[in-house]
Design a protein around this motif. Structure first.
Motif, PDB file in Angstrom:
ATOM      1  N   SER A 155      45.397  58.825  11.965  1.00 56.55           N
ATOM      2  CA  SER A 155      44.720  59.871  12.754  1.00 56.55           C
ATOM      3  C   SER A 155      44.420  59.379  14.163  1.00 56.55           C
ATOM      4  O   SER A 155      44.602  60.115  15.141  1.00 56.55           O
ATOM      5  CB  SER A 155      43.433  60.303  12.054  1.00 56.55           C
ATOM      6  OG  SER A 155      43.712  60.970  10.853  1.00 56.55           O
ATOM      7  N   ASP A 156      43.937  58.147  14.269  1.00 57.49           N
ATOM      8  CA  ASP A 156      43.647  57.595  15.596  1.00 57.49           C
ATOM      9  C   ASP A 156      44.908  57.531  16.449  1.00 57.49           C
ATOM     10  O   ASP A 156      44.857  57.761  17.668  1.00 57.49           O
ATOM     11  CB  ASP A 156      43.032  56.197  15.455  1.00 57.49           C
ATOM     12  CG  ASP A 156      41.639  56.245  14.844  1.00 57.49           C
ATOM     13  OD1 ASP A 156      41.030  57.335  14.852  1.00 57.49           O
ATOM     14  OD2 ASP A 156      41.169  55.201  14.345  1.00 57.49           O
ATOM     15  N   ARG A 157      46.017  57.213  15.810  1.00 61.13           N
ATOM     16  CA  ARG A 157      47.288  57.159  16.548  1.00 61.13           C
ATOM     17  C   ARG A 157      47.645  58.538  17.081  1.00 61.13           C
ATOM     18  O   ARG A 157      48.064  58.689  18.235  1.00 61.13           O
ATOM     19  CB  ARG A 157      48.388  56.635  15.629  1.00 61.13           C
ATOM     20  CG  ARG A 157      49.782  56.607  16.259  1.00 61.13           C
ATOM     21  CD  ARG A 157      50.829  56.169  15.248  1.00 61.13           C
ATOM     22  NE  ARG A 157      50.927  57.097  14.136  1.00 61.13           N
ATOM     23  CZ  ARG A 157      51.662  58.208  14.173  1.00 61.13           C
ATOM     24  NH1 ARG A 157      52.331  58.542  15.289  1.00 61.13           N
ATOM     25  NH2 ARG A 157      51.716  59.004  13.122  1.00 61.13           N
ATOM     26  N   LEU A 158      47.467  59.567  16.239  1.00 66.33           N
ATOM     27  CA  LEU A 158      47.789  60.925  16.671  1.00 66.33           C
ATOM     28  C   LEU A 158      46.789  61.443  17.701  1.00 66.33           C
ATOM     29  O   LEU A 158      47.172  62.133  18.657  1.00 66.33           O
ATOM     30  CB  LEU A 158      47.807  61.865  15.457  1.00 66.33           C
ATOM     31  CG  LEU A 158      49.012  61.758  14.528  1.00 66.33           C
ATOM     32  CD1 LEU A 158      48.888  62.753  13.391  1.00 66.33           C
ATOM     33  CD2 LEU A 158      50.314  61.984  15.271  1.00 66.33           C
ATOM     34  N   PHE A 159      45.517  61.127  17.514  1.00 66.49           N
ATOM     35  CA  PHE A 159      44.509  61.571  18.477  1.00 66.49           C
ATOM     36  C   PHE A 159      44.801  61.002  19.861  1.00 66.49           C
ATOM     37  O   PHE A 159      44.569  61.664  20.877  1.00 66.49           O
ATOM     38  CB  PHE A 159      43.111  61.160  18.030  1.00 66.49           C
ATOM     39  CG  PHE A 159      42.652  61.846  16.771  1.00 66.49           C
ATOM     40  CD1 PHE A 159      43.292  62.993  16.313  1.00 66.49           C
ATOM     41  CD2 PHE A 159      41.572  61.346  16.057  1.00 66.49           C
ATOM     42  CE1 PHE A 159      42.868  63.623  15.154  1.00 66.49           C
ATOM     43  CE2 PHE A 159      41.131  61.981  14.902  1.00 66.49           C
ATOM     44  CZ  PHE A 159      41.782  63.118  14.446  1.00 66.49           C
ATOM     45  N   ALA A 160      45.308  59.774  19.897  1.00 67.60           N
ATOM     46  CA  ALA A 160      45.667  59.168  21.181  1.00 67.60           C
ATOM     47  C   ALA A 160      46.806  59.932  21.849  1.00 67.60           C
ATOM     48  O   ALA A 160      46.915  59.952  23.076  1.00 67.60           O
ATOM     49  CB  ALA A 160      46.048  57.704  20.982  1.00 67.60           C
ATOM     50  N   GLN A 161      47.653  60.560  21.029  1.00 68.33           N
ATOM     51  CA  GLN A 161      48.746  61.376  21.558  1.00 68.33           C
ATOM     52  C   GLN A 161      48.335  62.842  21.713  1.00 68.33           C
ATOM     53  O   GLN A 161      49.172  63.690  22.009  1.00 68.33           O
ATOM     54  CB  GLN A 161      49.955  61.301  20.619  1.00 68.33           C
ATOM     55  CG  GLN A 161      50.485  59.903  20.390  1.00 68.33           C
ATOM     56  CD  GLN A 161      51.577  59.870  19.331  1.00 68.33           C
ATOM     57  OE1 GLN A 161      52.072  60.899  18.889  1.00 68.33           O
ATOM     58  NE2 GLN A 161      51.965  58.671  18.925  1.00 68.33           N
ATOM     59  N   LYS A 162      47.027  63.114  21.505  1.00 70.49           N
ATOM     60  CA  LYS A 162      46.489  64.473  21.545  1.00 70.49           C
ATOM     61  C   LYS A 162      47.217  65.393  20.563  1.00 70.49           C
ATOM     62  O   LYS A 162      47.669  66.495  20.895  1.00 70.49           O
ATOM     63  CB  LYS A 162      46.569  65.043  22.962  1.00 70.49           C
ATOM     64  CG  LYS A 162      45.606  64.357  23.921  1.00 70.49           C
ATOM     65  CD  LYS A 162      45.503  65.090  25.232  1.00 70.49           C
ATOM     66  CE  LYS A 162      44.448  64.429  26.125  1.00 70.49           C
ATOM     67  NZ  LYS A 162      44.274  65.134  27.405  1.00 70.49           N
ATOM     68  N   LYS A 163      47.291  64.903  19.319  1.00 68.41           N
ATOM     69  CA  LYS A 163      47.892  65.665  18.236  1.00 68.41           C
ATOM     70  C   LYS A 163      46.960  65.698  17.021  1.00 68.41           C
ATOM     71  O   LYS A 163      46.172  64.773  16.812  1.00 68.41           O
ATOM     72  CB  LYS A 163      49.242  65.063  17.811  1.00 68.41           C
ATOM     73  CG  LYS A 163      50.410  65.465  18.686  1.00 68.41           C
ATOM     74  CD  LYS A 163      51.714  65.031  18.033  1.00 68.41           C
ATOM     75  CE  LYS A 163      52.918  65.568  18.792  1.00 68.41           C
ATOM     76  NZ  LYS A 163      54.202  65.256  18.112  1.00 68.41           N
TER      77      LYS A 163
END
Length: 366
Positions: A155-163
């Motif tokens: 989730s943190d990885r996706l949040f960093a990509q604004k996803k």
């Protein structure tokens, strides 16, 4: 004159003989009991039962063989022992079941359709185990703590990509499938209008006995949603069906590829869950036409109107196929859903708004 036994009455002779037998050894005494038993049955007129063998009674070898054969014939056949297990008392290990499925999901995300992670009792090669990060393996499966950590990291990885994460249902949400033999006469013309180009068509034939009709605006919807979400497909259909039908929606694997959750992954239960979605629930949105299957995740659900193209029992009036019409793309259900997803995405990543949970955005639902 000396008296003999012939001078005595018959009853007196019998009585004297009985007294002599009673004075003899145990064997003679047993013979007397047997004789009295036979006389009693003879007087009653009943058929004597099989004589009990007394310990001291004398039997010939022929009698013993006959008796043995009768006992074998009367003896019921032996029943096989059945081991019974009380499943309620048997402790289940949710870590093992969910961990195995989650690792299999990781393998499918990597493009491996074969289940590489096996049960710890089965033999596996070193290559099988190396296909999953070593830090996530504990006795052959993931622990609940490691699963939670993996979901947070992804989730943190996706949040960093604004996803965010988006879970989509298939049947009656993105498409409608119907058996050809169940089509009405006014719908049989569709068999001659199926498309062979999966990248542009909307009506396809599946396994030579089913027609699959994609919902209008679905391709644009997937393209726009994939820029804001990491998409999963979750269906109650079997894996073979879900995988084949998903190829009509995403032939090049640009939207959800191998992120497919089918009936086999749900453990045969009549409801869906987010266990195999590699993300936190606070950042996961669900799109489905059936509310009851998501009873544990209603706060994440956006319920949409069912899509019917072919005739069904639940439908009143003529179908779209009979009238040769379809749902409007400019005012259809998927366009409305896409507008809601855009607003949810914007508010979630808006730094001026302290909303970091999609479940708190229920006011934006359809």
């Amino acid at each position: 004159m000396m008296s003999t036994c012939f001078d005595l009455p018959v009853e007196a002779v019998k009585q004297s003989g009985d007294e002599e037998l009673m004075n003899q050894n145990e064997t003679s005494r047993t013979l007397l009991l047997v004789r009295e038993e036979d006389e009693a049955f003879h007087k009653s007129g009943k058929i004597p039962k099989k004589r009990k063998r007394h310990f001291f009674s004398q039997h010939t070898e022929e009698e013993e063989e006959e008796d043995g054969e009768e006992e074998i014939a009367r003896k019921p056949p032996l029943k096989k022992r059945r081991k019974t297990y009380n499943l309620e008392k048997k402790k289940k290990n949710p870590d093992h079941e969910m961990g195995l499925e989650l690792m299999n999901q990781i393998e499918r995300m990597k493009g491996n359709d074969v289940v590489l992670v096996m049960h710890k009792k089965l033999t596996t090669t070193r290559q099988n185990w190396l296909s999953v990060p070593r830090g996530l393996i504990k006795n052959g499966f993931l622990t609940l703590h490691e699963i939670a950590r993996l979901k947070v990291a992804n989730s943190d990885r996706l949040f960093a990509q604004k996803k965010l994460h988006l879970v989509l249902d298939l049947d009656h949400t993105l498409l409608h499938t119907e058996a050809i033999k169940k089509l009405k006469p006014n719908e049989l013309y569709l068999k001659e209008q199926t498309d062979s180009d999966t990248s542009n068509g909307s009506l396809f034939i599946f396994n030579d006995c089913y027609l699959v009709k994609l919902r209008p605006f679905v391709r644009t919807f997937l393209k726009e949603a994939s820029s804001m979400f990491e998409i999963y497909v979750c269906s109650m259909g079997c894996r073979y069906y879900v995988k084949k039908v998903a190829e009509f929606l995403d032939p090049e694997g640009n939207y959800f590829d191998t992120r497919i959750i089918a009936r086999e992954d749900l453990g045969g239960k009549p409801k869906k869950n987010l266990d195999l979605v590699l993300g936190q629930e606070c950042g996961t949105v669900i799109i489905d036409d059936t509310k009851s299957v998501w009873c544990d995740h209603l706060d994440n659900l956006i319920e949409v109107r069912k899509y019917y193209y072919f005739s069904t029992r639940d439908q009143t009036g003529k179908s779209h196929a009979e009238m040769k019409t379809d749902e409007s793309e400019s005012e259809g259900e998927l366009l409305k859903v896409l507008r809601v997803l855009r607003r949810m995405h914007r508010l979630f990543f808006d730094s001026s708004v302290d909303i970091k949970d999609v479940r708190s955005l229920r006011c934006l639902r359809l």
